[in-house]
Write an enzyme that holds these catalytic residues in place. Structure first.
Site, PDB file in Angstrom:
ATOM      1  N   ASP A  21       0.765  -1.292  -0.157  1.00  0.00           N
ATOM      2  CA  ASP A  21       0.043   0.046  -0.029  1.00  0.00           C
ATOM      3  C   ASP A  21       0.839   1.394   0.169  1.00  0.00           C
ATOM      4  OD1 ASP A  21       0.828  -0.029   2.667  1.00  0.00           O
ATOM      5  OD2 ASP A  21      -1.202   0.565   3.329  1.00  0.00           O
ATOM      6  N   LEU A 106      -4.258  -5.559  13.317  1.00  0.00           N
ATOM      7  CA  LEU A 106      -5.854  -5.373  12.869  1.00  0.00           C
ATOM      8  C   LEU A 106      -6.171  -3.966  12.928  1.00  0.00           C
ATOM      9  CD1 LEU A 106      -7.228  -8.280  15.061  1.00  0.00           C
ATOM     10  CD2 LEU A 106      -6.375  -8.403  12.705  1.00  0.00           C
ATOM     11  N   ASP A 153      -5.130   0.789   5.953  1.00  0.00           N
ATOM     12  CA  ASP A 153      -5.931   0.889   7.295  1.00  0.00           C
ATOM     13  C   ASP A 153      -6.909   1.791   7.192  1.00  0.00           C
ATOM     14  OD1 ASP A 153      -3.884  -1.359   7.671  1.00  0.00           O
ATOM     15  OD2 ASP A 153      -3.106  -0.092   9.354  1.00  0.00           O
TER      16      ASP A 153
HETATM   17  P1  ADP Z   1      -2.084  -1.845  15.156  1.00  0.00           P
HETATM   18  O1  ADP Z   1      -2.890  -0.602  14.427  1.00  0.00           O
HETATM   19  O2  ADP Z   1      -1.698  -2.728  14.306  1.00  0.00           O
HETATM   20  O3  ADP Z   1      -3.470  -2.264  16.075  1.00  0.00           O
HETATM   21  P2  ADP Z   1      -0.106   0.042  16.099  1.00  0.00           P
HETATM   22  O4  ADP Z   1       0.970   0.161  16.658  1.00  0.00           O
HETATM   23  O5  ADP Z   1      -0.275   0.683  14.868  1.00  0.00           O
HETATM   24  O6  ADP Z   1      -0.836  -1.451  15.971  1.00  0.00           O
HETATM   25  O7  ADP Z   1      -1.273   0.914  17.160  1.00  0.00           O
HETATM   26  C1  ADP Z   1      -1.477   0.684  18.546  1.00  0.00           C
HETATM   27  C2  ADP Z   1      -1.631   2.286  19.188  1.00  0.00           C
HETATM   28  O8  ADP Z   1      -2.749   2.751  18.805  1.00  0.00           O
HETATM   29  C3  ADP Z   1      -1.543   1.946  20.444  1.00  0.00           C
HETATM   30  O9  ADP Z   1      -0.086   1.801  21.230  1.00  0.00           O
HETATM   31  C4  ADP Z   1      -2.223   3.160  21.159  1.00  0.00           C
HETATM   32  O10 ADP Z   1      -1.558   4.439  20.985  1.00  0.00           O
HETATM   33  C5  ADP Z   1      -3.440   3.373  20.055  1.00  0.00           C
HETATM   34  N1  ADP Z   1      -4.676   2.366  20.747  1.00  0.00           N
HETATM   35  C6  ADP Z   1      -5.077   1.458  20.144  1.00  0.00           C
HETATM   36  N2  ADP Z   1      -6.385   1.109  20.893  1.00  0.00           N
HETATM   37  C7  ADP Z   1      -6.192   1.597  21.670  1.00  0.00           C
HETATM   38  C8  ADP Z   1      -7.129   1.987  22.903  1.00  0.00           C
HETATM   39  N3  ADP Z   1      -8.231   1.129  23.103  1.00  0.00           N
HETATM   40  N4  ADP Z   1      -7.211   2.900  23.759  1.00  0.00           N
HETATM   41  C9  ADP Z   1      -6.147   3.742  23.691  1.00  0.00           C
HETATM   42  N5  ADP Z   1      -5.237   3.782  22.619  1.00  0.00           N
HETATM   43  C10 ADP Z   1      -5.311   3.137  21.607  1.00  0.00           C
HETATM   44 MG    MG Z   2      -1.777   0.914  13.339  1.00  0.00          MG
END
Ligand code: ADP
Ligand code: MG
Length: 347
Positions: A21, A106, A153
């Site tokens: 992407d 995800l 995404d």
């Molecule tokens: P992915 O997008 O693959 O799940 P990333 O590392 O890109 O993984 O994103 C994860 C980040 O998104 C976390 O470190 C946090 O900053 C934020 N995040 C995701 N879910 C939550 C949540 N439920 N509450 C607060 N922040 C969140």
């Molecule tokens: Mg991410």
């Protein structure tokens, strides 16, 4: 008291098309039933406060702050972006609740940012399109957080609904909604290993792709002919990265055709080939994930592969719906650190 605006965005599983992407290629994500819900209350001052059920203490931030490596960075970045877009004039109080596991491929980060931007759009009564919000959400990850991700995404979680797949050309942003295979489930299983995109290995792969792009004088590694890449005299590492991109793009086009044709056997084969390419050419898998994928196929999945940015997170397996229960029980027995997350199935 100011009014609260709520919005939701789903998680997504990418069925095939990994690291294509930001290289001019196609991807094939499907929205999941897990998702993130955000409640946003605009504030007159410049504070950004965030409570999340995933974190014990709320975050108290300021609109003017740069990213600091905190979990609340995506929230602050999204509120800054909402100000740039004219959707808010100042800070916000946010309440976040989520069923998407973080750092698992995800798209929890994109779902969180898109949900915040959708809530801000409501607050402003704006008619900004979902595509515009997806592009803005990518800016938050690329420019505010420094994560060099592509547009998959954000487009998937801003536009797709559970029950079908979305074939997306990441160059033109044209997309087509396609049926998921009848009688089958695209089962998402977490490997038990978590990574953060900011950890650097995603960025390392992006930089290796950039080196190959410079060599070929193109932004679109995915559109190169694999034979041309083989013959170009590139060093081994950029050559293998470029070969993954070009062949993965072609597999994604073929997988979209397989969905259109209802050819689930072809889809499964392409998923297996995709995993081999991610393992051997792009080197984004881990031995535990290779084992989980191999067991999935050994137990009767038509195809299985790592999904998402790599180096941990989830696999996706295409399993006959009537075998799903037995298949999953045996898989989790053999891999006790793995856990079931969700399944995409035709609506
Ligand atoms: P992915 O997008 O693959 O799940 P990333 O590392 O890109 O993984 O994103 C994860 C980040 O998104 C976390 O470190 C946090 O900053 C934020 N995040 C995701 N879910 C939550 C949540 N439920 N509450 C607060 N922040 C969140
Ligand atoms: Mg991410």
């Amino acid at each position: 008291m100011s009014k609260a605006f709520t919005a939701r965005a789903p998680g997504r599983v990418n069925l095939i098309g990994e690291h294509t992407d930001y290289n001019g290629g196609w991807v094939l994500p499907a929205a999941l039933s897990v998702g993130i819900e955000v409640s946003l209350t605009p504030r007159a001052d410049s504070a950004v406060t965030v409570s999340s059920l995933n974190y014990a203490a709320p975050a108290m931030r300021e609109l003017t702050e740069d990213a600091v490596g905190d979990w609340s960075d995506p929230c602050v970045g999204a509120i800054c972006e909402a100000n740039s877009l004219g959707l808010l004039e100042g800070g916000a109080s946010l309440d976040v609740s989520s069923t998407i596991p973080e750092g698992s491929g995800l798209s929890s980060s994109a779902a969180l940012i898109v949900a915040i931007l959708k809530a801000a759009r409501q607050a402003a009564g704006s008619d900004l399109s979902d595509v515009d919000l997806a592009i803005a959400a990518r800016r938050v990850e690329n420019e505010y957080m420094g994560v060099p991700c592509g547009i998959m995404d954000q487009m998937a979680v801003a536009l797709a609904s559970p029950g079908s797949a979305m074939a997306l050309d990441t160059k033109s942003l044209d997309w087509e909604i396609l049926p998921l295979p009848a009688g089958h489930e695209m089962v998402v299983v977490h490997s038990g290993l978590t990574r953060k995109l900011t950890e650097g290995r995603y960025g390392e792969r992006k930089a290796e792709c950039d080196a190959a792009k410079r060599h070929f004088g193109t932004e679109d590694l995915c559109l190169l002919d694999p034979g041309e890449i083989e013959a170009a005299g590139l060093d081994d590492v950029p050559k293998r990265r470029a070969l993954h991109c070009a062949t993965e793009h072609q597999r994604t086009l073929a997988a979209a055709k397989a969905l259109r044709d209802g050819d689930v056997a072809a889809l499964g084969r392409l998923m297996n080939e995709s995993h081999a390419s991610m393992r051997d050419l792009f080197e984004m898998s881990l031995p535990e994930i290779d084992d989980l994928v191999a067991t999935s196929v050994g137990l009767g999945a038509l195809g299985a592969r790592l999904t998402g940015g790599g180096f941990g997170g989830c696999i996706v397996a295409c399993v006959p719906a009537n075998e799903r229960g037995v298949w999953l029980a045996e898989l989790l027995k053999r891999h006790p650190q793995a856990r079931f997350i969700d399944a995409a199935r035709p609506s």
